[in-house]
Design an enzyme around this catalytic site. Structure first.
Site, PDB file in Angstrom:
ATOM      1  N   LYS A  13       0.990  -1.272  -0.015  1.00  0.00           N
ATOM      2  CA  LYS A  13      -0.086   0.060  -0.035  1.00  0.00           C
ATOM      3  C   LYS A  13       0.889   1.204  -0.186  1.00  0.00           C
ATOM      4  O   LYS A  13       0.532   2.274  -0.748  1.00  0.00           O
ATOM      5  CB  LYS A  13      -1.005  -0.005   1.089  1.00  0.00           C
ATOM      6  CG  LYS A  13      -2.041  -0.986   1.175  1.00  0.00           C
ATOM      7  CD  LYS A  13      -3.184  -1.030   2.450  1.00  0.00           C
ATOM      8  CE  LYS A  13      -2.358  -1.083   3.955  1.00  0.00           C
ATOM      9  NZ  LYS A  13      -1.528  -2.224   4.189  1.00  0.00           N
ATOM     10  N   ARG A  88      -9.507   0.610   8.421  1.00  0.00           N
ATOM     11  CA  ARG A  88      -9.022  -0.957   8.960  1.00  0.00           C
ATOM     12  C   ARG A  88     -10.086  -1.924   9.663  1.00  0.00           C
ATOM     13  O   ARG A  88      -9.690  -3.036   9.818  1.00  0.00           O
ATOM     14  CB  ARG A  88      -7.802  -0.772   9.861  1.00  0.00           C
ATOM     15  CG  ARG A  88      -6.521  -0.974   8.882  1.00  0.00           C
ATOM     16  CD  ARG A  88      -5.368  -0.591   9.948  1.00  0.00           C
ATOM     17  NE  ARG A  88      -4.159  -1.277   9.421  1.00  0.00           N
ATOM     18  CZ  ARG A  88      -3.112  -0.460   9.020  1.00  0.00           C
ATOM     19  NH1 ARG A  88      -3.181   0.663   8.830  1.00  0.00           N
ATOM     20  NH2 ARG A  88      -1.996  -1.372   9.015  1.00  0.00           N
ATOM     21  N   ARG A 127      11.784  -6.017   5.181  1.00  0.00           N
ATOM     22  CA  ARG A 127      11.615  -4.464   4.805  1.00  0.00           C
ATOM     23  C   ARG A 127      12.662  -3.655   5.875  1.00  0.00           C
ATOM     24  O   ARG A 127      12.769  -3.927   7.127  1.00  0.00           O
ATOM     25  CB  ARG A 127      10.272  -4.187   5.251  1.00  0.00           C
ATOM     26  CG  ARG A 127       9.737  -2.665   5.141  1.00  0.00           C
ATOM     27  CD  ARG A 127       8.393  -2.603   4.967  1.00  0.00           C
ATOM     28  NE  ARG A 127       7.637  -2.562   6.071  1.00  0.00           N
ATOM     29  CZ  ARG A 127       6.372  -2.276   6.048  1.00  0.00           C
ATOM     30  NH1 ARG A 127       5.723  -2.252   5.052  1.00  0.00           N
ATOM     31  NH2 ARG A 127       5.878  -2.262   7.225  1.00  0.00           N
ATOM     32  N   ARG A 160      11.455  -1.521  11.393  1.00  0.00           N
ATOM     33  CA  ARG A 160      10.187  -0.995  12.090  1.00  0.00           C
ATOM     34  C   ARG A 160       9.815  -1.903  13.408  1.00  0.00           C
ATOM     35  O   ARG A 160       9.831  -3.058  13.169  1.00  0.00           O
ATOM     36  CB  ARG A 160       8.951  -0.832  11.362  1.00  0.00           C
ATOM     37  CG  ARG A 160       8.959   0.440  10.890  1.00  0.00           C
ATOM     38  CD  ARG A 160       7.782   0.412   9.859  1.00  0.00           C
ATOM     39  NE  ARG A 160       6.373  -0.018  10.199  1.00  0.00           N
ATOM     40  CZ  ARG A 160       5.272   0.112   9.584  1.00  0.00           C
ATOM     41  NH1 ARG A 160       5.431   0.752   8.188  1.00  0.00           N
ATOM     42  NH2 ARG A 160       4.415  -0.402   9.722  1.00  0.00           N
ATOM     43  N   ARG A 171       0.001  -8.663  13.319  1.00  0.00           N
ATOM     44  CA  ARG A 171      -0.789  -7.796  12.461  1.00  0.00           C
ATOM     45  C   ARG A 171      -1.493  -8.573  11.534  1.00  0.00           C
ATOM     46  O   ARG A 171      -2.522  -8.195  10.879  1.00  0.00           O
ATOM     47  CB  ARG A 171       0.441  -7.026  11.790  1.00  0.00           C
ATOM     48  CG  ARG A 171       0.852  -5.771  12.762  1.00  0.00           C
ATOM     49  CD  ARG A 171       2.095  -5.210  12.309  1.00  0.00           C
ATOM     50  NE  ARG A 171       1.983  -4.578  11.150  1.00  0.00           N
ATOM     51  CZ  ARG A 171       3.056  -4.300  10.432  1.00  0.00           C
ATOM     52  NH1 ARG A 171       4.178  -4.908  10.600  1.00  0.00           N
ATOM     53  NH2 ARG A 171       2.894  -3.503   9.193  1.00  0.00           N
TER      54      ARG A 171
END
Ligand code: AMP
Length: 223
Positions: A13, A88, A127, A160, A171
């Site tokens: 996204k 969400r 990531r 992160r 998540r």
């Protein structure tokens, strides 16, 4: 004109929203980025949301809706606003309908980035993020030019905290339970554009643009 980017964490996204911003002059509004900025600035809001984010849980609907409203109220809508990471939950989607109606803003389409669990786990695990400017990299598929440094601003890249393995699993579980029902919610309203998000960023972007141009005509035609 308002667009929603819907999809699991790691579906791409943020990457697609940044491209739309640079290429089509859309304004990206990422609730995740706004919350991380509040945490960095040490504001009351930042302190309130930190625990949820670290654990990979959702921030309560009313808090995040307030953040979104404040951001929308700044009024810079460019050639369109792209909501990255909001709504969400079904409750948030209902709140968004109320916000849009109040301001006479139109929702043009919901771009659903559909990626398998295998793909999102690979993307999130590798990531690396720039804490300074928010740019994202991947250790294998999109490494920075200089190891560990952001190409854009030179800051040291970080993992992160919510990209740690425990938080990633949490998540994805939260996504399946609370966010995935939005696929049916928007499909029933005739707003959903399903996009195969398993390919590389360029391929996905082409599909995103095709979906947008199709919807754009409809949105204009509906006045
Ligand atoms: P993101 O950068 O979109 O992956 O968001 C990072 C984290 O911020 C999420 O895991 C949530 O804890 C929180 N967050 C972002 N957007 C929302 C939202 N719309 N509702 C609830 N929590 C959110």
């Amino acid at each position: 004109m308002i667009w929603i980017l819907l999809g699991a964490p790691g579906a791409g996204k943020g990457t697609q929203a940044k491209r739309l911003q640079g290429d089509l002059g859309f304004v990206q509004i990422s609730t995740g980025e706004l919350l991380r900025e509040a945490m960095k600035a040490g504001t009351e809001l930042g302190k309130n949301v930190e625990g949820y984010i670290r654990r990979g849980e959702l921030v309560p609907d009313n808090l995040v809706a307030e953040v979104l409203q404040e951001r929308l109220a700044q009024g810079d809508t460019g050639n369109g606003v792209i909501l990255d990471g909001f709504p969400r939950t079904v409750r948030q989607a209902q709140m968004l309908e109320e916000i849009l109606a109040r301001h006479h803003w139109r929702l043009c389409g919901v771009l659903y980035l559909d990626a398998s669990e295998e793909v999102v786990l690979h993307r999130l695990g590798g990531r690396r993020t720039c804490p300074q400017c928010g740019a994202n990299y991947h250790v294998v598929t999109m490494p920075p030019k200089v190891d560990g440094r952001c190409d854009r601003c030179g800051a040291e890249l970080v993992l992160r905290p919510d990209d740690a393995l425990d938080a990633i699993h949490k998540r994805l579980e939260v996504y399946r339970e609370q966010t995935e029902p939005l696929v049916a919610f928007y499909s029933q309203r005739g707003m959903l554009e399903r996009i195969d998000a398993g390919g590389d960023a360029e391929e996905v972007y082409r599909a995103v643009k095709t979906a947008i141009s199709r919807r754009w005509q409809q949105c204009l035609a509906n006045g």
